[in-house]
Write a protein that holds these residues in place. Structure first.
Motif, PDB file in Angstrom:
ATOM      1  N   ALA A   1       5.189  -6.301 -13.059  1.00 37.14           N
ATOM      2  CA  ALA A   1       5.501  -6.886 -11.753  1.00 37.14           C
ATOM      3  C   ALA A   1       5.745  -5.781 -10.725  1.00 37.14           C
ATOM      4  N   PHE A   2       5.271  -6.023  -9.500  1.00 39.32           N
ATOM      5  CA  PHE A   2       5.514  -5.053  -8.433  1.00 39.32           C
ATOM      6  C   PHE A   2       5.833  -5.776  -7.135  1.00 39.32           C
ATOM      7  N   GLU A   3       6.512  -5.046  -6.261  1.00 43.21           N
ATOM      8  CA  GLU A   3       6.853  -5.557  -4.926  1.00 43.21           C
ATOM      9  C   GLU A   3       6.410  -4.536  -3.895  1.00 43.21           C
ATOM     10  N   PRO A   4       5.448  -4.876  -3.036  1.00 48.34           N
ATOM     11  CA  PRO A   4       4.944  -3.897  -2.072  1.00 48.34           C
ATOM     12  C   PRO A   4       6.026  -3.433  -1.103  1.00 48.34           C
ATOM     13  N   VAL A   5       6.119  -2.121  -0.954  1.00 48.35           N
ATOM     14  CA  VAL A   5       6.997  -1.539   0.061  1.00 48.35           C
ATOM     15  C   VAL A   5       6.172  -0.913   1.183  1.00 48.35           C
ATOM     16  N   LEU A   6       4.885  -0.684   0.910  1.00 45.56           N
ATOM     17  CA  LEU A   6       3.949  -0.173   1.920  1.00 45.56           C
ATOM     18  C   LEU A   6       2.581  -0.791   1.674  1.00 45.56           C
ATOM     19  N   ARG A   7       1.899  -1.164   2.749  1.00 42.34           N
ATOM     20  CA  ARG A   7       0.518  -1.614   2.671  1.00 42.34           C
ATOM     21  C   ARG A   7      -0.307  -0.706   3.575  1.00 42.34           C
ATOM     22  N   LEU A   8      -1.291  -0.033   2.998  1.00 41.25           N
ATOM     23  CA  LEU A   8      -2.073   0.949   3.724  1.00 41.25           C
ATOM     24  C   LEU A   8      -3.565   0.641   3.562  1.00 41.25           C
ATOM     25  N   SER A   9      -4.379   1.100   4.498  1.00 48.56           N
ATOM     26  CA  SER A   9      -5.798   0.731   4.496  1.00 48.56           C
ATOM     27  C   SER A   9      -6.682   1.717   3.754  1.00 48.56           C
ATOM     28  N   SER A  10      -6.160   2.866   3.383  1.00 55.65           N
ATOM     29  CA  SER A  10      -6.967   3.898   2.731  1.00 55.65           C
ATOM     30  C   SER A  10      -6.317   4.321   1.423  1.00 55.65           C
ATOM     31  N   LEU A  11      -7.143   4.506   0.384  1.00 55.40           N
ATOM     32  CA  LEU A  11      -6.616   4.958  -0.902  1.00 55.40           C
ATOM     33  C   LEU A  11      -6.088   6.386  -0.823  1.00 55.40           C
ATOM     34  N   ILE A  12      -6.631   7.196   0.082  1.00 54.36           N
ATOM     35  CA  ILE A  12      -6.082   8.538   0.295  1.00 54.36           C
ATOM     36  C   ILE A  12      -4.649   8.431   0.794  1.00 54.36           C
ATOM     37  N   MET A  13      -4.391   7.513   1.737  1.00 55.95           N
ATOM     38  CA  MET A  13      -3.030   7.308   2.236  1.00 55.95           C
ATOM     39  C   MET A  13      -2.126   6.753   1.137  1.00 55.95           C
ATOM     40  N   VAL A  14      -2.663   5.845   0.334  1.00 63.10           N
ATOM     41  CA  VAL A  14      -1.880   5.293  -0.775  1.00 63.10           C
ATOM     42  C   VAL A  14      -1.443   6.412  -1.713  1.00 63.10           C
ATOM     43  N   ARG A  15      -2.376   7.283  -2.080  1.00 67.76           N
ATOM     44  CA  ARG A  15      -2.026   8.396  -2.971  1.00 67.76           C
ATOM     45  C   ARG A  15      -0.959   9.302  -2.369  1.00 67.76           C
ATOM     46  N   ASP A  16      -1.110   9.628  -1.072  1.00 66.56           N
ATOM     47  CA  ASP A  16      -0.147  10.522  -0.439  1.00 66.56           C
ATOM     48  C   ASP A  16       1.247   9.895  -0.378  1.00 66.56           C
ATOM     49  N   ALA A  17       1.302   8.572  -0.141  1.00 70.25           N
ATOM     50  CA  ALA A  17       2.604   7.894  -0.112  1.00 70.25           C
ATOM     51  C   ALA A  17       3.231   7.855  -1.507  1.00 70.25           C
ATOM     52  N   ILE A  18       2.411   7.677  -2.534  1.00 73.21           N
ATOM     53  CA  ILE A  18       2.924   7.694  -3.910  1.00 73.21           C
ATOM     54  C   ILE A  18       3.472   9.075  -4.240  1.00 73.21           C
ATOM     55  N   ARG A  19       2.781  10.113  -3.817  1.00 76.95           N
ATOM     56  CA  ARG A  19       3.274  11.475  -4.023  1.00 76.95           C
ATOM     57  C   ARG A  19       4.654  11.670  -3.418  1.00 76.95           C
ATOM     58  N   ALA A  20       4.876  11.032  -2.251  1.00 74.22           N
ATOM     59  CA  ALA A  20       6.164  11.179  -1.570  1.00 74.22           C
ATOM     60  C   ALA A  20       7.295  10.476  -2.299  1.00 74.22           C
TER      61      ALA A  20
END
Length: 300
Positions: free
Chosen positions: A204-223
């Motif tokens: 189960a997951f709960e979105p805390v961020l919704r982004l339009s690019s997988l590059i942005m998704v990866r960078d946010a996960i890194r953070a």
């Protein structure tokens, strides 16, 4: 249909007027006008709107030009290649490619192809939508898991699979608590189906961020703000470096990246050359090959 009249129609459509077409081809203006009128009469369609000083394509004329202009150019190219005994790729090559693949690999691929084939004028458009290749004049489309289309043929260029990753500083919730997640777009459900030895298991997951690019998704996960689901090729270097950790694999089939072209169209030398170029870049079509091809640029 008179192919010579059709060729004259496309000549006028391409140059935007009888006078300009006549000067470009060294043909009498009256001849071109007569041939286009004969084609209109044969089709029982008006292909041009003729004003005092203007000439514009009608809707039917635009459709005919879009569907036949490229075909006639390819026939000319094929005849010239046969006559000269050469199959050297030349001419315009229009490619539609998805956003992520374009961001991480297409610039390098395009530059290498252009240096190898200087007589090809390569144009790459980045978009994730399913383009109408014939209507929009594309020679090749690169697509992720495309829907079946009887008018298109193609081959798989790469395969990839999805994994759930997170920053090593993000603790994985225990029990039934949902994982804070970074997701792409507005959909995605509320649980990932994870692959386990005992079979699929939901996370189960709960979105805390919704982004339009997988590059942005990866960078946010890194953070460290949340976990996310990404292609293994995009995060393999992070996993090797320890900047991301792998929580598990998504249950389901691999992602397939296809190169598609219209089945009704002759496979031109330039399209065949680009397909060969992709094959040389990714001979086995594995995620590891894509990650290695991208190299350190994937870190930006």
């Amino acid at each position: 249909m008179d192919l010579l009249a059709l060729a004259d129609f496309n000549l006028v459509a391409r140059h935007g007027g009888f006078g300009r077409a006549a000067r470009a081809a060294g043909r009498p203006k009256a001849t071109l006008s007569r041939r286009v009128s004969e084609l209109e009469a044969a089709l029982d369609l008006r292909l041009f709107e003729r004003g005092g000083r203007t000439l514009t394509l009608t809707e039917e004329g635009r459709a005919l030009h879009a569907r036949t202009g490229v075909l006639l150019a390819e026939l000319d190219e094929t005849a010239a290649a046969i006559a000269s005994g050469s199959a050297t790729p030349r001419g315009r090559l229009r490619i539609s490619a998805p956003l992520l693949f374009s961001q991480v690999a297409m610039g390098k691929l395009a530059a290498a192809f252009a240096m190898t084939h200087p007589e090809v004028r390569l144009e790459v458009t980045t978009e994730d939508r399913a383009v109408d290749m014939v209507e929009e004049g594309y020679d090749l489309a690169i697509r992720v898991d495309p829907e079946a289309d009887a008018s298109l043929v193609g081959r798989i260029v790469l395969r990839d699979h999805l994994v759930v990753v997170a920053s090593p500083n993000l603790a994985r919730p225990t029990g039934d608590r949902p994982v804070p997640a970074v997701v792409r777009g507005s959909g995605g459900g509320d649980a990932w189906s994870m692959r386990t030895p005992g079979g699929p298991s939901p996370l189960a997951f709960e979105p805390v961020l919704r982004l339009s690019s997988l590059i942005m998704v990866r960078d946010a996960i890194r953070a460290g703000i949340g976990a996310g689901r990404l292609p293994i090729s995009l995060v393999s270097r992070d996993l090797a470096a320890g900047t991301l950790v792998r929580w598990g694999d998504i249950d389901g089939p691999d992602i397939a990246l296809w190169a598609l072209y219209p089945s009704r169209r002759l496979l031109s030398a330039r399209v065949a050359a680009f397909l060969d170029h992709l094959k040389r870049a990714f001979p086995h079509g594995t995620p590891e090959e894509l990650a290695a091809y991208v190299g350190p640029e994937s870190e930006v």
